[in-house]
Design a protein around this motif. Structure first.
Motif, short mmCIF file in Angstrom:
data_model
loop_
_atom_site.label_atom_id
_atom_site.label_comp_id
_atom_site.label_asym_id
_atom_site.label_seq_id
_atom_site.Cartn_x
_atom_site.Cartn_y
_atom_site.Cartn_z
N PHE A 338 26.70 -9.24 -27.68
CA PHE A 338 25.68 -9.94 -28.45
C PHE A 338 25.79 -11.44 -28.16
CE2 PHE A 338 26.04 -5.98 -31.05
CZ PHE A 338 24.75 -5.53 -30.81
N GLU A 339 26.38 -12.21 -29.07
CA GLU A 339 26.43 -13.65 -28.88
C GLU A 339 27.12 -14.05 -27.56
OE1 GLU A 339 26.88 -12.13 -31.66
OE2 GLU A 339 25.30 -12.98 -32.92
N GLU A 340 28.12 -13.26 -27.16
CA GLU A 340 28.88 -13.65 -25.97
C GLU A 340 28.22 -13.19 -24.67
OE1 GLU A 340 30.33 -9.59 -27.22
OE2 GLU A 340 29.70 -11.46 -28.17
N GLY A 341 27.10 -12.44 -24.75
CA GLY A 341 26.45 -11.93 -23.54
C GLY A 341 25.79 -13.03 -22.73
N LEU A 342 25.50 -12.72 -21.45
CA LEU A 342 24.86 -13.68 -20.57
C LEU A 342 23.40 -13.88 -20.97
CD1 LEU A 342 26.16 -12.44 -17.10
CD2 LEU A 342 27.02 -14.35 -18.46
N PRO A 343 22.85 -15.08 -20.70
CA PRO A 343 21.42 -15.29 -20.96
C PRO A 343 20.57 -14.46 -20.00
CG PRO A 343 22.35 -17.18 -19.82
CD PRO A 343 23.50 -16.29 -20.18
N LEU A 344 19.35 -14.17 -20.40
CA LEU A 344 18.45 -13.37 -19.57
C LEU A 344 17.98 -14.17 -18.36
CD1 LEU A 344 16.25 -11.78 -22.36
CD2 LEU A 344 18.02 -10.63 -21.04
N PRO A 345 17.68 -13.48 -17.26
CA PRO A 345 17.15 -14.19 -16.09
C PRO A 345 15.76 -14.75 -16.41
CG PRO A 345 17.02 -11.82 -15.76
CD PRO A 345 17.82 -12.04 -17.02
N LEU A 346 15.49 -15.95 -15.94
CA LEU A 346 14.18 -16.56 -16.14
C LEU A 346 13.20 -15.96 -15.14
CD1 LEU A 346 15.26 -20.30 -16.59
CD2 LEU A 346 14.63 -18.66 -18.35
N ALA A 347 12.15 -15.33 -15.67
CA ALA A 347 11.17 -14.68 -14.79
C ALA A 347 9.87 -14.49 -15.54
CB ALA A 347 11.70 -13.34 -14.30
N HIS A 348 8.75 -14.41 -14.80
CA HIS A 348 7.45 -14.10 -15.40
C HIS A 348 7.25 -12.59 -15.49
CE1 HIS A 348 6.18 -18.27 -15.44
NE2 HIS A 348 6.52 -18.39 -14.17
N ASP A 349 7.84 -11.87 -14.54
CA ASP A 349 7.72 -10.42 -14.50
C ASP A 349 9.11 -9.82 -14.46
OD1 ASP A 349 4.82 -10.36 -14.28
OD2 ASP A 349 5.12 -11.14 -12.25
N TYR A 350 9.20 -8.61 -14.98
CA TYR A 350 10.51 -7.96 -15.04
C TYR A 350 10.44 -6.58 -14.39
CZ TYR A 350 12.02 -11.64 -18.17
OH TYR A 350 12.34 -12.87 -18.71
N GLU A 351 11.51 -6.28 -13.66
CA GLU A 351 11.65 -4.99 -12.99
C GLU A 351 12.81 -4.24 -13.63
OE1 GLU A 351 11.36 -4.17 -8.46
OE2 GLU A 351 13.52 -4.41 -8.89
N LEU A 352 12.57 -2.97 -13.98
CA LEU A 352 13.60 -2.12 -14.58
C LEU A 352 14.01 -1.05 -13.58
CD1 LEU A 352 12.04 -1.68 -18.13
CD2 LEU A 352 14.12 -2.95 -17.59
N LEU A 412 18.07 -4.91 -15.00
CA LEU A 412 16.91 -5.77 -15.26
C LEU A 412 16.89 -6.83 -14.16
CD1 LEU A 412 14.59 -6.69 -17.24
CD2 LEU A 412 16.27 -8.28 -18.19
N ASN A 413 15.86 -6.78 -13.33
CA ASN A 413 15.77 -7.69 -12.18
C ASN A 413 17.06 -7.69 -11.37
OD1 ASN A 413 13.25 -8.24 -13.13
ND2 ASN A 413 13.53 -10.44 -13.36
N GLY A 414 17.61 -6.49 -11.19
CA GLY A 414 18.78 -6.32 -10.34
C GLY A 414 20.12 -6.54 -11.00
N GLN A 415 20.16 -6.85 -12.29
CA GLN A 415 21.43 -7.11 -12.96
C GLN A 415 21.64 -6.13 -14.11
OE1 GLN A 415 21.99 -11.21 -13.86
NE2 GLN A 415 24.12 -10.99 -14.51
N ASP A 416 22.86 -5.63 -14.24
CA ASP A 416 23.21 -4.65 -15.27
C ASP A 416 22.92 -5.24 -16.66
OD1 ASP A 416 24.41 -2.79 -16.99
OD2 ASP A 416 25.96 -2.29 -15.53
N ILE A 417 22.17 -4.52 -17.49
CA ILE A 417 21.81 -5.04 -18.81
C ILE A 417 23.01 -5.14 -19.73
CG2 ILE A 417 19.46 -4.14 -18.62
CD1 ILE A 417 20.24 -2.01 -20.71
#
Length: 606
Positions: A338-352, A412-417
């Motif tokens: 939760f709080e300690e997790g990485l920020p989300l990638p900045l993107a206009h579109d998302y790939e799952l 999410l955009n190539g990175q483990d959620i």
């Protein structure tokens, strides 16, 4: 928790937890407890000395003025300490309730914030129920512990003071007093613990009675009770449970009778020995009657302090077990970041992406999904279809991050959620799920999920969901209350209307990923068709995942997955899959034939 079960947190750790909570939420509780201890001890000492002192004044033939002054001093002391005691008793409860409420807020926050798998784990659900029971009312551990601590400290202080008062008594007599008090306590305690040892049996009866009292009042059962005439049967079931509880209480009272017998026997032994010793000392040493009275009263009080210490410590032990459950629940380990997790990638579109994903629900060895590889491209509208139990909703759960896969990764955009702050990840997703809930608020607040909302946006989302005309016909429009548990003027929507409202809620959130899990299951064919016509506008610029068991509802999607036996059996566009003549085409033919036959029959009836 069973009596012999070891708690995770000690009594000291639980008391420290309560003190820390009180210090943060309501400091005066701590100071009032100490004041109550001092006042209670002072009141007890005044009560102990008042009769012997008045008698001593009479024995020494004091003047009327001296006797009157003594009576006035002690009477004034009684009034003063009793008044202070009553005042403290009046002002202490609000603060103790505030501390309990602070703990309830902590439990509520934990329940709202904990990782999704935790709220479906039977062991954790049981732990949560036990933690909540400890905060239910004034007599439960989260509040009553202040009374227990206060009484324990008072008894310890009284024991020390009385031990000093009785310092010139024969030590053997004091040992006899202590022995009979301790022995009587443990024997009576064991007998009185009969109900505690049988508490699970008692809980069953209480739960049954409560169930049959509360359940028939629910609105959902109103029609069944009347159509099927269930009232006599429900009364019969309730009476059966009440008779079982009555038999349990008879057994309990028979056990408690022996505690009274033991108490009478030990009191007779102790008081007889005290009388004999004090009478002998009075005759041999010429003690005045006032000293005899003081020492005899002090011995009785000394016994009460010993019993009080043991009783309150035992009570503290029980309450500590309950408080331990609270701490265990509050400190549950979280499988998600939760709080300690990485920020989300900045993107206009998302790939799952599903990367070799397998999943079995906790506690089960059966794989619902088995080594699935799948990518939902940015802006793609993907439909997942299949028979009930094929794993469609499980796929949604994994894409939404409610569960982590047993094997493989969700990217999410190539990175483990799993590396992301899971709450931030949830913020990307707008969803309509099969199991949804509606709070008793206004329609607008339900759509916006906040009291501060954009009215134009709410109307636009209601329109997209096909609910605008229905809402506009209501006297208060979007300000109409939902539900009747809180508001008397609330309305109850139909199943289809509720599903449309949930769709409007998802559209208002406007997340870049839209997940629709059977969003039209409760709609009639015409309403469903209307939603499909608007689907392209709803999903413009979004990555969307549409789950359905109705194959005809997926034609507007860019790609269709047909899943069965834990894997992807077929994929492609609707026309291509039908032309292929595989399992998708076979199921589509069965479903379309049902509608054709239904239409023909309806035409014949007309």
């Amino acid at each position: 928790m069973k009596e012999n079960e070891k708690a995770k947190y000690t009594i000291w750790e639980n008391v420290t937890f309560m003190i820390a909570t009180a210090w943060e939420s309501q400091k005066r509780v701590l100071f009032i407890c100490l004041a109550v201890v001092g006042i209670s001890l002072a009141l007890n000492l005044v009560q102990l000395f008042i009769a012997p002192e008045i008698l001593a004044q009479v024995e020494k033939e004091a003047s009327v003025q001296e006797l009157f002054l003594t009576i006035c001093l002690f009477t004034g002391g009684l009034f003063l300490f009793q008044a202070l005691n009553a005042y403290l008793a009046t002002i202490r409860m609000p603060g103790e309730i505030d501390v309990r409420t602070a703990i309830i807020r902590q439990l509520t926050r934990k329940n709202l914030d904990t990782s999704y798998p935790n709220i479906h784990d039977p062991a954790i659900l049981k732990l949560e129920a036990q933690a909540k029971r400890a905060t239910n009312g004034n007599s439960d551990a989260a509040e009553h512990i202040w009374r227990t601590i206060t009484d324990l400290l008072t008894n310890v202080a009284g024991f020390i003071v009385y031990l000093f008062l009785l310092s010139n008594i024969n030590p053997l007599l004091l040992l006899l007093v202590m022995g009979t008090a301790i022995g009587g306590f443990f024997i009576s305690h064991y007998i009185y613990e009969w109900e505690y040892r049988h508490k699970e049996e008692r809980e069953v009866y209480d739960k049954e009675i409560n169930y049959f009292l509360v359940k028939p009042r629910e609105l959902a059962l109103a029609k069944e009770i009347r159509i099927f005439g269930l009232a006599p049967w429900l009364r019969e079931l309730r009476m059966k449970s009440m008779k079982a509880l009555s038999a349990f209480l008879v057994r309990r009272e028979k056990a408690y009778l022996w505690a009274n017998v033991v108490d009478v026997a030990l009191n007779f032994l102790r008081n007889g020995a005290i009388y004999a010793y004090l009478i002998k000392q009075t005759l041999d040493l010429g003690w005045p009657a006032s000293k005899f009275l003081l020492l005899f009263s002090a011995v009785g009080g000394f016994t009460a302090w010993i019993t009080g210490i043991l009783t309150q410590f035992n009570q503290l032990h029980k309450e500590s077990l309950a408080l331990s459950r609270i701490q265990e629940y509050l400190h549950l380990p979280e499988p998600f970041s939760f709080e300690e997790g990485l920020p989300l990638p900045l993107a206009h579109d998302y790939e799952l992406t599903f990367e070799d994903v397998s999943f079995a629900y906790p506690g089960s060895d059966k794989k619902i999904l088995d080594h699935i590889n799948l990518t939902i491209h940015p802006g793609e509208r993907l439909a997942v279809v299949g028979l009930n139990g094929a794993g469609k909703t499980t796929m949604v759960m994994l894409f939404c991050g409610f569960y982590d896969p047993t094997e493989g990764r969700v990217l999410l955009n190539g990175q483990d959620i799993r590396a992301f702050n899971r709450r931030k990840y949830y913020a990307l997703i707008s969803g309509v799920f099969q199991d949804f809930s509606i709070l008793d608020t206004t329609i607008a607040e339900c759509v916006a999920q906040t009291a501060d909302f954009d009215r134009e946006k709410v109307l636009r989302c209601l329109d997209q969901a096909g609910l605008k005309e229905t809402i506009n016909r209501l006297p208060k429009g979007m300000d109409t209350h939902l539900g009747r548990e809180v508001y008397l003027d609330g309305i109850v929507l139909s199943g289809g209307q509720t599903q449309r409202l949930m769709l409007a809620r998802a559209l208002y959130k406007d997340g870049p990923i839209l997940v629709l899990d059977e969003p039209t299951a409760a709609l009639d064919p015409l309403a469903e068709s209307e939603i499909y016509r608007k689907y392209e506008g709803m999903t413009a610029g979004k990555t969307s995942l549409f789950i359905s068991h109705r194959l005809a509802s997926t034609r507007f999607c860019d790609r269709i997955l047909f899943i069965a036996d834990g894997g992807i059996l077929e994929e492609g566009k609707h026309e291509d899959l039908v032309a292929k003549g595989g399992p998708y085409a076979d199921l589509f033919e069965v479903q379309s034939r049902y509608y054709r036959e239904g239409g023909e029959k309806n035409g014949e009836e007309k």
